[in-house]
Write a protein that holds these residues in place. Structure first.
Motif, mmCIF file in Angstrom:
data_model
loop_
_atom_site.group_PDB
_atom_site.id
_atom_site.type_symbol
_atom_site.label_atom_id
_atom_site.label_comp_id
_atom_site.label_asym_id
_atom_site.label_seq_id
_atom_site.Cartn_x
_atom_site.Cartn_y
_atom_site.Cartn_z
ATOM 1 N N MET A 1 1.370 3.671 25.266
ATOM 2 C CA MET A 1 0.133 3.932 24.552
ATOM 3 C C MET A 1 -0.170 2.769 23.611
ATOM 4 N N THR A 2 -1.434 2.477 23.447
ATOM 5 C CA THR A 2 -1.882 1.374 22.604
ATOM 6 C C THR A 2 -1.765 1.725 21.130
ATOM 7 N N ILE A 3 -1.268 0.770 20.364
ATOM 8 C CA ILE A 3 -1.168 0.963 18.917
ATOM 9 C C ILE A 3 -2.536 0.681 18.306
ATOM 10 N N LYS A 4 -3.062 1.655 17.580
ATOM 11 C CA LYS A 4 -4.404 1.568 16.988
ATOM 12 C C LYS A 4 -4.396 1.165 15.519
ATOM 13 N N LYS A 5 -3.318 1.507 14.792
ATOM 14 C CA LYS A 5 -3.268 1.289 13.348
ATOM 15 C C LYS A 5 -2.042 0.468 12.972
ATOM 16 N N ALA A 6 -2.212 -0.377 11.967
ATOM 17 C CA ALA A 6 -1.100 -1.158 11.416
ATOM 18 C C ALA A 6 -0.953 -0.789 9.948
ATOM 19 N N CYS A 7 0.287 -0.611 9.529
ATOM 20 C CA CYS A 7 0.584 -0.179 8.169
ATOM 21 C C CYS A 7 1.597 -1.145 7.546
ATOM 22 N N PRO A 8 1.136 -1.978 6.587
ATOM 23 C CA PRO A 8 2.084 -2.841 5.885
ATOM 24 C C PRO A 8 2.868 -2.024 4.865
ATOM 25 N N VAL A 9 4.168 -2.193 4.856
ATOM 26 C CA VAL A 9 5.040 -1.456 3.942
ATOM 27 C C VAL A 9 5.580 -2.447 2.923
ATOM 28 N N VAL A 10 5.167 -2.277 1.666
ATOM 29 C CA VAL A 10 5.651 -3.124 0.583
ATOM 30 C C VAL A 10 6.575 -2.264 -0.274
ATOM 31 N N LEU A 11 7.806 -2.723 -0.425
ATOM 32 C CA LEU A 11 8.825 -1.983 -1.164
ATOM 33 C C LEU A 11 9.249 -2.774 -2.394
ATOM 34 N N ARG A 12 9.709 -2.053 -3.406
ATOM 35 C CA ARG A 12 10.344 -2.705 -4.548
ATOM 36 C C ARG A 12 11.453 -1.785 -5.044
ATOM 37 N N SER A 13 12.474 -2.414 -5.611
ATOM 38 C CA SER A 13 13.560 -1.649 -6.216
ATOM 39 C C SER A 13 13.336 -1.645 -7.711
ATOM 40 N N SER A 14 13.165 -0.471 -8.237
ATOM 41 C CA SER A 14 13.052 -0.292 -9.679
ATOM 42 C C SER A 14 14.271 0.538 -10.044
ATOM 43 N N GLU A 15 14.089 1.710 -10.603
ATOM 44 C CA GLU A 15 15.225 2.612 -10.788
ATOM 45 C C GLU A 15 15.605 3.233 -9.452
ATOM 46 N N THR A 16 14.653 3.221 -8.542
ATOM 47 C CA THR A 16 14.831 3.739 -7.191
ATOM 48 C C THR A 16 13.974 2.884 -6.261
ATOM 49 N N LEU A 17 14.097 3.068 -4.958
ATOM 50 C CA LEU A 17 13.259 2.341 -4.012
ATOM 51 C C LEU A 17 11.859 2.936 -4.034
ATOM 52 N N GLU A 18 10.860 2.080 -4.212
ATOM 53 C CA GLU A 18 9.472 2.525 -4.298
ATOM 54 C C GLU A 18 8.632 1.842 -3.230
ATOM 55 N N ILE A 19 7.566 2.526 -2.826
ATOM 56 C CA ILE A 19 6.649 2.013 -1.822
ATOM 57 C C ILE A 19 5.259 1.898 -2.438
ATOM 58 N N LEU A 20 4.560 0.845 -2.073
ATOM 59 C CA LEU A 20 3.208 0.644 -2.562
ATOM 60 C C LEU A 20 2.278 1.687 -1.946
ATOM 61 N N ALA A 21 1.473 2.318 -2.799
ATOM 62 C CA ALA A 21 0.514 3.332 -2.365
ATOM 63 C C ALA A 21 -0.735 3.195 -3.228
ATOM 64 N N PHE A 22 -1.782 3.939 -2.865
ATOM 65 C CA PHE A 22 -2.990 3.882 -3.671
ATOM 66 C C PHE A 22 -3.757 5.190 -3.611
ATOM 67 N N GLU A 23 -4.642 5.328 -4.590
ATOM 68 C CA GLU A 23 -5.532 6.476 -4.629
ATOM 69 C C GLU A 23 -6.909 6.028 -4.161
ATOM 70 N N HIS A 24 -7.351 6.611 -3.069
ATOM 71 C CA HIS A 24 -8.698 6.377 -2.549
ATOM 72 C C HIS A 24 -9.625 7.315 -3.320
ATOM 73 N N PRO A 25 -10.772 6.836 -3.801
ATOM 74 C CA PRO A 25 -11.621 7.696 -4.642
ATOM 75 C C PRO A 25 -12.166 8.932 -3.927
ATOM 76 N N LEU A 26 -12.213 8.908 -2.609
ATOM 77 C CA LEU A 26 -12.745 10.043 -1.860
ATOM 78 C C LEU A 26 -11.695 10.777 -1.036
ATOM 79 N N ALA A 27 -10.572 10.112 -0.755
ATOM 80 C CA ALA A 27 -9.624 10.668 0.216
ATOM 81 C C ALA A 27 -8.208 10.861 -0.309
ATOM 82 N N GLY A 28 -8.002 10.774 -1.625
ATOM 83 C CA GLY A 28 -6.680 11.059 -2.183
ATOM 84 C C GLY A 28 -5.684 9.930 -2.048
#
Length: 140
Positions: A1-28
Motif C-alpha cells: 500500500m502507498t504511504i500517504k502521510k509523513a510524520c517527523p518525530v522530534v525527540l528531546r530528553s528532559s526529565e523524561t523523553l519528550e516528543i514535539l507536538a502542537f495545538e491546532h486552533p481548530l483540531a486539538g
C-alpha cells in the motif's frame, strides 16, 4: 500500500523523553504530519512538513517504520528528525495551512497517556512511536 502521510518525530530528553507536538486552533493536540507529494520520498516529506508546520529545519536520522491508521486506513511513515538548534519549551508558529493558522508547539512526555484533547488518530500514532522506539533504541 502507498504511504500517504509523513510524520517527523522530534525527540528531546528532559526529565523524561519528550516528543514535539502542537495545538491546532481548530483540531486539538496533534503531531506534525502531512501528505507525501507525488514523486517525493517520505524522508523528504517529513523534513518539509517539519519546516512548514513548525518553522524548524530538521534532518532525518532514522526510519521508525510505517503504520496504518485504523481510523483512516492511510499509511503513515515515521522518521526521527534531528534539529540542530535548541528548541524552547513552547512557541507559536504561523503556518499557511488551510488559509493560515497559529500552531502552539510544546513537548509531550512520550510515555504519558495523551489527554482527551488529543484526537484518537494521534493517540494511536503515539502508541506506534513508543513501540517503534522500544524495538530500535538509539544507537542501534
Amino acid at each position: 500500500m502507498t504511504i500517504k502521510k509523513a510524520c517527523p518525530v522530534v525527540l528531546r530528553s528532559s526529565e523524561t523523553l519528550e516528543i514535539l507536538a502542537f495545538e491546532h486552533p481548530l483540531a486539538g493536540l496533534q503531531l506534525v504530519k502531512g501528505s507525501v507529494e507525488p514523486g517525493e520520498s517520505t524522508e523528504t516529506a517529513a523534513a518539509r512538513e517539519l519546516f512548514e508546520e513548525a518553522g524548524i529545519q530538521g534532518k532525518v536520522v532514522r526510519d521508525l517504520g510505517a503504520w496504518r491508521s485504523p481510523i483512516t486506513g492511510q499509511m503513515w511513515a515515521f522518521h526521527e528528525c534531528h534539529v540542530a538548534q535548541d528548541l524552547p519549551d513552547t512557541w507559536v508558529h504561523h503556518t499557511e495551512d488551510d488559509g493560515g493558522h497559529e500552531f502552539r508547539f510544546f513537548w509531550h512526555p512520550l510515555m504519558s497517556e495523551p489527554s482527551e484533547t488529543w484526537h484518537q488518530i494521534y493517540k494511536d500514532a503515539l502508541g506506534f512511536i513508543r513501540l517503534s522506539l522500544a524495538k530500535a533504541p538509539m544507537g542501534n
